[in-house]
Design an enzyme around this catalytic site. Structure first.
Site, PDB file in Angstrom:
ATOM      1  N   HIS A  18       0.838  -1.205   0.000  1.00 49.57           N
ATOM      2  CA  HIS A  18       0.000   0.000   0.000  1.00 49.57           C
ATOM      3  C   HIS A  18       0.874   1.256   0.000  1.00 49.57           C
ATOM      4  CE1 HIS A  18      -3.118  -2.539   2.360  1.00 49.57           C
ATOM      5  NE2 HIS A  18      -3.642  -2.328   1.168  1.00 49.57           N
ATOM      6  N   LYS A  42     -16.226  -7.572   3.746  1.00 51.59           N
ATOM      7  CA  LYS A  42     -15.465  -8.778   4.093  1.00 51.59           C
ATOM      8  C   LYS A  42     -15.724  -9.164   5.542  1.00 51.59           C
ATOM      9  CE  LYS A  42     -11.693  -7.518   1.035  1.00 51.59           C
ATOM     10  NZ  LYS A  42     -10.312  -7.078   1.022  1.00 51.59           N
ATOM     11  N   ARG A  92      -1.836  -5.744  -8.681  1.00 52.38           N
ATOM     12  CA  ARG A  92      -0.746  -6.665  -8.347  1.00 52.38           C
ATOM     13  C   ARG A  92      -0.508  -7.690  -9.447  1.00 52.38           C
ATOM     14  NH1 ARG A  92      -3.367  -7.944  -2.627  1.00 52.38           N
ATOM     15  NH2 ARG A  92      -5.107  -7.909  -4.073  1.00 52.38           N
ATOM     16  N   SER A 129      -3.165  -7.719   2.738  1.00 54.31           N
ATOM     17  CA  SER A 129      -3.382  -7.616   4.189  1.00 54.31           C
ATOM     18  C   SER A 129      -3.861  -8.950   4.748  1.00 54.31           C
ATOM     19  CB  SER A 129      -4.415  -6.534   4.496  1.00 54.31           C
ATOM     20  OG  SER A 129      -3.947  -5.278   4.090  1.00 54.31           O
TER      21      SER A 129
HETATM   22  O1  PNS Z   1      -8.806  -2.941   0.497  1.00 53.41           O
HETATM   23  P1  PNS Z   1     -10.043  -3.489  -0.166  1.00 53.41           P
HETATM   24  O2  PNS Z   1     -10.902  -4.178   0.861  1.00 53.41           O
HETATM   25  O3  PNS Z   1      -9.728  -4.351  -1.345  1.00 53.41           O
HETATM   26  O4  PNS Z   1     -10.878  -2.208  -0.717  1.00 53.41           O
HETATM   27  C1  PNS Z   1     -12.085  -2.369  -1.428  1.00 53.41           C
HETATM   28  C2  PNS Z   1     -12.785  -1.007  -1.625  1.00 53.41           C
HETATM   29  C3  PNS Z   1     -13.026  -0.334  -0.300  1.00 53.41           C
HETATM   30  C4  PNS Z   1     -11.883  -0.125  -2.457  1.00 53.41           C
HETATM   31  C5  PNS Z   1     -14.129  -1.275  -2.385  1.00 53.41           C
HETATM   32  O5  PNS Z   1     -14.813  -2.293  -1.734  1.00 53.41           O
HETATM   33  C6  PNS Z   1     -15.007  -0.041  -2.474  1.00 53.41           C
HETATM   34  O6  PNS Z   1     -14.724   0.860  -3.227  1.00 53.41           O
HETATM   35  N1  PNS Z   1     -16.092  -0.032  -1.674  1.00 53.41           N
HETATM   36  C7  PNS Z   1     -17.001   1.090  -1.591  1.00 53.41           C
HETATM   37  C8  PNS Z   1     -18.424   0.732  -2.019  1.00 53.41           C
HETATM   38  C9  PNS Z   1     -18.636   1.084  -3.458  1.00 53.41           C
HETATM   39  O7  PNS Z   1     -18.471   2.200  -3.901  1.00 53.41           O
HETATM   40  N2  PNS Z   1     -19.005   0.050  -4.224  1.00 53.41           N
HETATM   41  C10 PNS Z   1     -19.192   0.145  -5.644  1.00 53.41           C
HETATM   42  C11 PNS Z   1     -17.866  -0.172  -6.344  1.00 53.41           C
HETATM   43  S1  PNS Z   1     -18.116  -0.341  -8.037  1.00 53.41           S
END
Ligand code: PNS
Length: 162
Positions: A18, A42, A92, A129
Site C-alpha cells: 500500500h 469482508k 498486483r 493484508s
Molecule cells: O482494500 P479493499 O478491501 O480491497 O478495498 C475495497 C474497496 C473499499 C476499495 C471497495 O470495496 C469499495 O470501493 N467499496 C465502496 C463501495 C462502493 O463504492 N461500491 C461500488 C464499487 S463499483
C-alpha cells in the site's frame, strides 16, 4: 484547480505494498486522500478504524500531501463530496484486473470519475493484508511486508489471543 485523488481500501492493516502505491501516486496529485472504508463487506476487521487510521498516519507521516479519512457507502459519493476527480488503485497481478476493471467502469458510469491503476512493485506483488494477517497469526515473519510499527501491533494483537 488543485488535483485531488482517492486511494480507497480497508487497510487492515497497511502493508508496504500500500505504502509503495501511495508514495508513487502522491507525486502526481496535489492531494491524495487515503479513504478507509467503514463498512467492509469482508469478514470482521482485525484493527478498529481508529487503529488503522493511526497506523496509516505513522507510516505516511513523511508525505506532506496526504489526508486520511473514513468513508461509508459509495466511494464515488465520497469522491464528489471531497472534490476528488480520480481514484487510484494498485494492480498486483492479472487476477486483480477483472474485478478492478469492473469497479472502475461502474464508478465511471456512476459519476464520471476515472480510476488510475498503478502497477505494484514486483517485490510486493504477492502481498495482501489478509495473507499478512494469516502469516502473523501463526507466528511467521512479516518484517519484509509491513512497516515495523505494524509488525509490532500484529505481534501484540496475536499474543493477546494465545
Ligand atoms: O482494500 P479493499 O478491501 O480491497 O478495498 C475495497 C474497496 C473499499 C476499495 C471497495 O470495496 C469499495 O470501493 N467499496 C465502496 C463501495 C462502493 O463504492 N461500491 C461500488 C464499487 S463499483
Amino acid at each position: 484547480m488543485a488535483s485531488i485523488a482517492l486511494v480507497p481500501g480497508s487497510f487492515d492493516p497497511v502493508t508496504l505494498g500500500h505504502i509503495d502505491i501511495i508514495e508513487r501516486a502522491a507525486r502526481h496529485f496535489d492531494t491524495l486522500i487515503v479513504a478507509v472504508i467503514r463498512n467492509p463487506q469482508k469478514t470482521a476487521s482485525l484493527f478498529t478504524l481508529e487503529e488503522r487510521q493511526e497506523l496509516l498516519g505513522e507510516c505516511l507521516a513523511h508525505l506532506p500531501n496526504i489526508r486520511i479519512e473514513f468513508f461509508k457507502g459509495l466511494l464515488v459519493e465520497f469522491a464528489k463530496d471531497h472534490g476528488a476527480s480520480a481514484i487510484v488503485k494498485g494492480l498486483r497481478a492479472v487476477s486483480d484486473f477483472e474485478y478492478e476493471l469492473q469497479m472502475a467502469q461502474m464508478n465511471q458510469r456512476l459519476s464520471g470519475i476515472d480510476t488510475f491503476f498503478v502497477s505494484t512493485s514486483p517485490q510486493y506483488s504477492f502481498l495482501s493484508s489478509s495473507l499478512v494477517k494469516e502469516v502473523a497469526r501463526f507466528g511467521g515473519d512479516v518484517s519484509s511486508m509491513v512497516p515495523e510499527v505494524v509488525q509490532r501491533r500484529l505481534g501484540d494483537r496475536f499474543s493477546e489471543d494465545t
